[in-house]
Design a protein around this motif. Structure first.
Motif, mmCIF file in Angstrom:
data_model
loop_
_atom_site.group_PDB
_atom_site.id
_atom_site.type_symbol
_atom_site.label_atom_id
_atom_site.label_comp_id
_atom_site.label_asym_id
_atom_site.label_seq_id
_atom_site.Cartn_x
_atom_site.Cartn_y
_atom_site.Cartn_z
ATOM 1 N N ASN A 174 0.823 -1.211 0.000
ATOM 2 C CA ASN A 174 0.000 0.000 0.000
ATOM 3 C C ASN A 174 0.856 1.259 0.000
ATOM 4 O O ASN A 174 0.544 2.247 -0.682
ATOM 5 C CB ASN A 174 -0.912 0.016 1.234
ATOM 6 N N TYR A 175 1.949 1.245 0.762
ATOM 7 C CA TYR A 175 2.836 2.416 0.823
ATOM 8 C C TYR A 175 3.435 2.686 -0.555
ATOM 9 O O TYR A 175 3.480 3.839 -1.015
ATOM 10 C CB TYR A 175 3.953 2.174 1.845
ATOM 11 N N GLY A 176 3.882 1.635 -1.218
ATOM 12 C CA GLY A 176 4.457 1.810 -2.552
ATOM 13 C C GLY A 176 3.455 2.361 -3.548
ATOM 14 O O GLY A 176 3.783 3.217 -4.373
ATOM 15 N N VAL A 178 10.272 6.886 7.595
ATOM 16 C CA VAL A 178 9.175 6.376 6.760
ATOM 17 C C VAL A 178 7.911 7.206 6.961
ATOM 18 O O VAL A 178 7.202 7.551 5.999
ATOM 19 C CB VAL A 178 8.884 4.895 7.081
ATOM 20 N N ALA A 179 7.622 7.549 8.205
ATOM 21 C CA ALA A 179 6.380 8.262 8.534
ATOM 22 C C ALA A 179 6.335 9.684 7.976
ATOM 23 O O ALA A 179 5.265 10.295 7.932
ATOM 24 C CB ALA A 179 6.191 8.287 10.050
ATOM 25 N N SER A 223 12.232 8.165 2.300
ATOM 26 C CA SER A 223 11.353 7.408 3.197
ATOM 27 C C SER A 223 11.168 5.978 2.716
ATOM 28 O O SER A 223 11.115 5.037 3.522
ATOM 29 C CB SER A 223 9.989 8.100 3.307
ATOM 30 N N PHE A 224 11.077 5.794 1.389
ATOM 31 C CA PHE A 224 10.881 4.443 0.873
ATOM 32 C C PHE A 224 12.131 3.589 1.080
ATOM 33 O O PHE A 224 12.029 2.395 1.387
ATOM 34 C CB PHE A 224 10.518 4.488 -0.611
ATOM 35 N N VAL A 245 -1.234 6.059 5.187
ATOM 36 C CA VAL A 245 -0.445 4.847 5.379
ATOM 37 C C VAL A 245 0.930 5.160 5.969
ATOM 38 O O VAL A 245 1.504 4.340 6.707
ATOM 39 C CB VAL A 245 -0.309 4.072 4.044
ATOM 40 N N ALA A 246 1.488 6.360 5.680
ATOM 41 C CA ALA A 246 2.808 6.707 6.222
ATOM 42 C C ALA A 246 2.753 6.884 7.733
ATOM 43 O O ALA A 246 3.633 6.408 8.460
ATOM 44 C CB ALA A 246 3.330 7.981 5.556
#
Length: 407
Positions: free
Chosen positions: A257-259, A315-316, A323-324, A382-383
């Protein structure tokens, strides 16, 4: 004092076979994270609902931990492995009626049965590997075996990316059904093969010679009169494992989902990056196994936990590629946590070792708790959901820094 060997020649075949089991359950665990996103697409469930995939998988660990330990104690390591493989295969074959019914609940039942097999394998395999040689090198053996668990964790997302997200000819749930039929057949063949493997007699620590005990070559209870619950390092290991798998379950569940949402990737491309993160975990485990020759396992654990906290903060922030990349690096630092916590928790427990293994495996239920909680945050951003694992890594840091001590 003699230098302890990694393992002995008589254990080589058994060690290779048991190590392969770590890879097999690694495939199943990360396939669950691919299914998480696929069920969002095909069955139209929310992120919070799809987090119940992890609830079904890791909840099985809580249910099966003690029964698996009792079975292992009564019937031995080999029969424990065969039971685990049987349940693994049975759960995989249940994907056929679940796909035909197009039922999210039925899929969760199939995943639960499959994960009961995974829980049995984990309960058996860790003390099994630890017993295949000198106790002083058990940390190295378990981390080495867990490196192949990381290899399985790489294979899982790649299978999902190709057969589920990348299969244009077999749409919807048909691709899931075909993939799990194949998995079930492979596991069944592994079970038949292991049935014919002859396991050498293992050393009973209570029947060991005084010299072996003096050298620390066997696992003995430092205070034989103590009950299992009175061993503080074991209690903290079970707690640390709960938070460890909670962080793992949440981090992995929403990686794809993050990607997709933060980086603009397709599901398939994000799944490939998920596989790359598992390569990072595998590299971390091989690196950790090597570093433990020079750095005490608890110190390395605390260091990696601190680094994981920093990665979660980055990441957040949703800073794009920085972040990725931090999201990818979480798996590198996460790598040694499960096996090292497990090994430190089993130190010097003597007759309590097999029961302790069951309880530490039950700590894996943390992976059932966190994904739905992270899913509720991920439905908004999501972050920001990646702030939650910081709590988990703080507990792990404290365990590695002080709470691991046997006295």
């Amino acid at each position: 004092m003699s230098t302890p060997k990694f393992t002995e020649r008589k254990f080589i075949v058994t060690f290779i076979f048991v190590t392969s089991l770590f890879m097999l359950w690694g495939i199943a665990i990360t396939m669950g994270d691919v299914l998480n996103k696929h069920f969002q697409n095909v069955l139209d469930v929310s992120k919070a609902q799809s987090g119940l995939v992890q609830f079904s998988i890791f909840g099985a660990y809580f249910v099966m931990g003690i029964p698996a330990g009792l079975f292992m104690k009564r019937f031995g390591y080999k029969n424990g492995v065969l039971l685990g493989l049987f349940l693994y295969a049975a759960g995989a074959f249940l994907f056929v009626p679940a796909s035909n019914a197009e039922s999210f609940l039925f899929f969760r039942v199939a995943l639960f049965v499959l994960a009961c097999g995974l829980a049995t394998l984990e309960t058996v395999a860790h003390p099994f590997v630890a017993s295949l040689g000198d106790q002083r090198t058990s940390d190295q053996r378990i981390n080495f075996a867990q490196s192949f668990n990381a290899l399985g964790a790489v294979i899982g997302p790649l299978l999902g990316a190709h057969f589920i997200f990348g299969n244009t000819e077999s749409v919807g749930l048909d691709s899931v059904k075909l993939l799990y039929i194949f998995i079930g057949l492979v596991i069944a063949m592994v079970a038949v093969s292991f049935f014919f493997v002859k396991v050498p007699p293992l050393v009973d620590p209570h029947a060991a010679s005084a010299a072996a005990v003096e050298e620390g070559a066997v696992n003995v209870d430092l205070e034989p009169g103590k009950k299992l619950i009175q061993h503080r390092h074991f209690i903290w290991a079970a707690i640390a494992q709960f938070f460890n798998v909670a962080a793992q379950g949440g981090t992995w569940a929403f990686f794809i989902n993050y990607g997709v949402e933060k980086m603009g990737f397709t599901d398939e491309r994000s799944a490939h990056y998920f596989a790359l993160s598992m390569v990072m975990m595998m590299a971390g485990r091989f690196a950790g196994t090597y570093l433990m020759k020079f750095i005490a396992p608890n110190k390395l654990l605390a260091t990696f936990a601190a680094c994981s906290i920093l990665m979660c903060v980055i990441v957040a922030q949703s800073w794009g590629w920085p972040s990725f990349i931090a999201l990818l690096m979480i798996n590198f630092f996460f790598s040694i946590m499960f096996p090292t916590i497990f090994s430190l928790g089993l130190k010097n427990l003597g007759a309590h070792t097999q029961r302790a293994s069951s309880f530490i495996v039950m700590g894996v239920v943390g992976g059932a708790v966190f994904p739905p909680l992270m899913g509720m945050l991920a439905d908004k951003d999501v972050a920001h959901a990646y702030y939650l694992p910081i709590i988990c890594y703080t507990v792990i840091f404290l365990f590695g820094y002080r709470l691991y001590r046997t006295k």
